[in-house]
Write a protein that holds these residues in place. Structure first.
Motif, PDB file in Angstrom:
ATOM      1  N   LEU A 100      16.584   1.903  -3.060  1.00  0.00           N
ATOM      2  CA  LEU A 100      17.233   2.597  -1.958  1.00  0.00           C
ATOM      3  C   LEU A 100      18.336   3.513  -2.198  1.00  0.00           C
ATOM      4  N   GLN A 101      18.051   4.839  -1.845  1.00  0.00           N
ATOM      5  CA  GLN A 101      18.516   6.010  -2.045  1.00  0.00           C
ATOM      6  C   GLN A 101      19.461   5.722  -0.561  1.00  0.00           C
ATOM      7  N   MET A 102      20.478   5.858  -0.873  1.00  0.00           N
ATOM      8  CA  MET A 102      21.438   6.013   0.562  1.00  0.00           C
ATOM      9  C   MET A 102      22.305   7.117   0.768  1.00  0.00           C
ATOM     10  N   ASN A 103      22.188   8.162   1.121  1.00  0.00           N
ATOM     11  CA  ASN A 103      22.704   9.402   1.670  1.00  0.00           C
ATOM     12  C   ASN A 103      23.814   9.445   2.912  1.00  0.00           C
ATOM     13  N   SER A 104      24.271  10.189   3.155  1.00  0.00           N
ATOM     14  CA  SER A 104      25.465  10.637   3.949  1.00  0.00           C
ATOM     15  C   SER A 104      26.071   9.349   5.138  1.00  0.00           C
ATOM     16  N   LEU A 105      26.327   8.145   3.803  1.00  0.00           N
ATOM     17  CA  LEU A 105      26.909   7.137   4.228  1.00  0.00           C
ATOM     18  C   LEU A 105      28.065   7.125   4.955  1.00  0.00           C
ATOM     19  N   SER A 132       1.323  -0.880   0.053  1.00  0.00           N
ATOM     20  CA  SER A 132       0.023  -0.549  -0.150  1.00  0.00           C
ATOM     21  C   SER A 132       0.711   1.121   0.216  1.00  0.00           C
ATOM     22  N   GLY A 133       1.887   1.541  -0.136  1.00  0.00           N
ATOM     23  CA  GLY A 133       2.823   1.984   0.279  1.00  0.00           C
ATOM     24  C   GLY A 133       3.021   2.613   1.745  1.00  0.00           C
ATOM     25  N   SER A 134       3.145   1.884   2.541  1.00  0.00           N
ATOM     26  CA  SER A 134       3.810   2.238   3.837  1.00  0.00           C
ATOM     27  C   SER A 134       4.865   2.053   4.059  1.00  0.00           C
ATOM     28  N   LEU A 135       6.049   2.878   4.728  1.00  0.00           N
ATOM     29  CA  LEU A 135       6.925   3.325   4.850  1.00  0.00           C
ATOM     30  C   LEU A 135       7.695   2.775   6.215  1.00  0.00           C
ATOM     31  N   SER A 136       8.401   2.603   6.219  1.00  0.00           N
ATOM     32  CA  SER A 136       9.168   1.955   7.469  1.00  0.00           C
ATOM     33  C   SER A 136      11.279   1.777   7.694  1.00  0.00           C
ATOM     34  N   TYR A 137      11.926   2.254   8.757  1.00  0.00           N
ATOM     35  CA  TYR A 137      13.219   2.536   8.806  1.00  0.00           C
ATOM     36  C   TYR A 137      13.212   1.637   9.689  1.00  0.00           C
ATOM     37  N   VAL A 138      14.669   1.412   9.858  1.00  0.00           N
ATOM     38  CA  VAL A 138      15.744   0.906  11.358  1.00  0.00           C
ATOM     39  C   VAL A 138      15.924   2.702  11.488  1.00  0.00           C
ATOM     40  N   VAL A 165      19.404   3.687   9.879  1.00  0.00           N
ATOM     41  CA  VAL A 165      19.177   4.464   8.682  1.00  0.00           C
ATOM     42  C   VAL A 165      18.076   5.436   8.702  1.00  0.00           C
ATOM     43  N   LYS A 166      17.177   6.232   9.413  1.00  0.00           N
ATOM     44  CA  LYS A 166      16.569   6.620   9.199  1.00  0.00           C
ATOM     45  C   LYS A 166      16.847   8.524   8.935  1.00  0.00           C
ATOM     46  N   GLY A 167      16.472   9.105   7.229  1.00  0.00           N
ATOM     47  CA  GLY A 167      16.971  10.444   7.397  1.00  0.00           C
ATOM     48  C   GLY A 167      17.659  10.465   6.534  1.00  0.00           C
ATOM     49  N   ARG A 168      18.584   9.717   6.893  1.00  0.00           N
ATOM     50  CA  ARG A 168      19.385   9.158   5.220  1.00  0.00           C
ATOM     51  C   ARG A 168      19.134   7.229   4.205  1.00  0.00           C
ATOM     52  N   PHE A 169      18.748   6.828   4.258  1.00  0.00           N
ATOM     53  CA  PHE A 169      18.167   6.478   3.811  1.00  0.00           C
ATOM     54  C   PHE A 169      16.626   6.632   3.068  1.00  0.00           C
ATOM     55  N   THR A 170      15.900   5.675   1.917  1.00  0.00           N
ATOM     56  CA  THR A 170      14.691   6.517   1.092  1.00  0.00           C
ATOM     57  C   THR A 170      14.083   5.327   0.746  1.00  0.00           C
ATOM     58  N   ILE A 171      13.510   4.353   0.979  1.00  0.00           N
ATOM     59  CA  ILE A 171      13.247   3.000   0.589  1.00  0.00           C
ATOM     60  C   ILE A 171      11.620   3.323  -0.565  1.00  0.00           C
ATOM     61  N   SER A 172      11.754   3.553  -2.211  1.00  0.00           N
ATOM     62  CA  SER A 172      10.977   4.060  -3.289  1.00  0.00           C
ATOM     63  C   SER A 172      10.642   3.100  -4.612  1.00  0.00           C
ATOM     64  N   ARG A 173       9.383   3.123  -4.874  1.00  0.00           N
ATOM     65  CA  ARG A 173       9.695   2.223  -5.986  1.00  0.00           C
ATOM     66  C   ARG A 173       9.263   2.902  -7.569  1.00  0.00           C
ATOM     67  N   ASP A 174       8.996   2.383  -8.523  1.00  0.00           N
ATOM     68  CA  ASP A 174       8.517   2.258  -9.902  1.00  0.00           C
ATOM     69  C   ASP A 174       7.885   1.164 -10.239  1.00  0.00           C
ATOM     70  N   ASN A 175       6.345   1.430 -10.223  1.00  0.00           N
ATOM     71  CA  ASN A 175       5.719   0.718 -10.326  1.00  0.00           C
ATOM     72  C   ASN A 175       5.420  -0.252 -12.506  1.00  0.00           C
ATOM     73  N   ALA A 176       6.062   1.167 -12.967  1.00  0.00           N
ATOM     74  CA  ALA A 176       6.194   0.783 -14.618  1.00  0.00           C
ATOM     75  C   ALA A 176       7.382  -0.072 -14.914  1.00  0.00           C
ATOM     76  N   LYS A 177       8.706   0.173 -13.319  1.00  0.00           N
ATOM     77  CA  LYS A 177       9.515  -0.690 -14.115  1.00  0.00           C
ATOM     78  C   LYS A 177      10.014  -1.511 -13.347  1.00  0.00           C
ATOM     79  N   ASN A 178       8.830  -1.961 -12.216  1.00  0.00           N
ATOM     80  CA  ASN A 178       8.894  -2.876 -11.403  1.00  0.00           C
ATOM     81  C   ASN A 178       9.956  -2.967 -10.580  1.00  0.00           C
TER      82      ASN A 178
END
Length: 117
Positions: free
Chosen positions: A80-85, A54-60, A63-76
């Motif tokens: 995982l965008q990872m910043n400030s590694l 349904s699109g709900s997000l949750s993070y450990v 990584v909260k505030g640094r990583f972002t999970i997302s999806r592209d439905n059309a591209k299956n």
């Protein structure tokens, strides 16, 4: 059988960014919750981020505030965008799909992320 293929890992300096991709062999996002896990040497595999069907997000917390999970439905594809590694983010990162109907799981082969100067 659905297959997952990760890409985007590599070597990056502390403070840098990487974007991981997980390509599913068919459209599955309405049937599966998607997640990223990681496993550092000598450690257990741990959950990093979840995106439900349904699109709900949750993070450990780590990584909260640094990583972002997302999806592209059309591209299956799930990202995982990872910043400030940080060096402690070094691990093999795995894409995971868990089917809502019976909790059956599918894993990708993993992609290595190394954070080092």
């Amino acid at each position: 059988q659905v297959q997952l293929v990760e890409s985007g890992g590599g070597l990056v300096q502390p403070g840098g960014s990487l974007r991981l991709s997980c390509l599913a062999s068919r459209s599955i996002f309405t049937e599966y919750n998607m997640a990223w896990y990681r496993q550092a040497p000598g450690q257990q595999r741990e959950l990093v981020a979840i995106m439900t069907s349904s699109g709900s997000l949750s993070y450990v917390v780590d990584v909260k505030g640094r990583f972002t999970i997302s999806r592209d439905n059309a591209k299956n594809t799930v990202f995982l965008q990872m910043n400030s590694l940080k060096p402690e983010d070094t691990a093999v990162y795995y894409c995971n799909a868990r089917r809502l109907a019976d909790r059956d799981q599918i894993w990708g082969q993993g992609t290595q992320v190394t954070v080092s100067s």
